[in-house]
Design a protein around this motif. Structure first.
Motif, PDB file in Angstrom:
ATOM      1  N   ARG A   1       0.845  -1.198   0.000  1.00  0.00           N
ATOM      2  CA  ARG A   1       0.000   0.000   0.000  1.00  0.00           C
ATOM      3  C   ARG A   1       0.876   1.241   0.000  1.00  0.00           C
ATOM      4  NH1 ARG A   1      -5.119  -1.517   1.080  1.00  0.00           N
ATOM      5  NH2 ARG A   1      -5.383  -3.500   2.114  1.00  0.00           N
TER       6      ARG A   1
ATOM      7  N   SER B   1     -11.000   4.874   3.472  1.00  0.00           N
ATOM      8  CA  SER B   1     -11.836   3.845   2.858  1.00  0.00           C
ATOM      9  C   SER B   1     -12.642   3.191   3.971  1.00  0.00           C
ATOM     10  CB  SER B   1     -10.986   2.798   2.144  1.00  0.00           C
ATOM     11  OG  SER B   1     -10.332   1.973   3.076  1.00  0.00           O
ATOM     12  N   LEU B   2     -13.671   2.497   3.580  1.00  0.00           N
ATOM     13  CA  LEU B   2     -14.490   1.792   4.560  1.00  0.00           C
ATOM     14  C   LEU B   2     -13.753   0.582   5.129  1.00  0.00           C
ATOM     15  CD1 LEU B   2     -17.942   1.957   2.757  1.00  0.00           C
ATOM     16  CD2 LEU B   2     -17.137   3.343   4.680  1.00  0.00           C
TER      17      LEU B   2
ATOM     18  N   LEU C   1     -10.566   0.489   6.019  1.00  0.00           N
ATOM     19  CA  LEU C   1      -9.499   0.860   6.951  1.00  0.00           C
ATOM     20  C   LEU C   1      -9.832   0.519   8.406  1.00  0.00           C
ATOM     21  CD1 LEU C   1      -6.726   2.108   7.503  1.00  0.00           C
ATOM     22  CD2 LEU C   1      -7.856   4.338   7.589  1.00  0.00           C
TER      23      LEU C   1
END
Length: 77
Positions: free
Chosen positions: A41, A48-49, A51
């Motif tokens: 990454r 983001s959802l 995370l």
């Protein structure tokens, strides 16, 4: 001497790799208790959802780790 290198740190990050390598060359037993949250990454905290789920799962895995006896605990960056 036994050192536990602990956390979600990036193994390839120069500081982590250097410290672990130097400890081992000095004859220190190093055990890595590592959860690879950030592998592959580029942007570590892009919103983001996924995370919060990823962070919670990593924390849970680290909490369950059996560390045993150690002389030093290093929490990797």
């Amino acid at each position: 001497m036994r050192v536990v290198y602990f956390g979600t740190y990036e193994r390839e990050y120069p500081r982590n790799a250097l410290v672990i390598s130097a400890l081992r060359r000095a004859g220190v037993e190093v055990e890595e208790v590592h959860v690879p949250l950030w592998a592959g990454r580029e942007h570590k905290f892009a919103l983001s959802l996924a995370l919060p789920v990823r962070l919670a799962a990593g924390r849970l895995r680290l909490q369950r780790a059996r560390l045993g006896h150690f002389d030093v605990l290093v929490v990797g960056y």
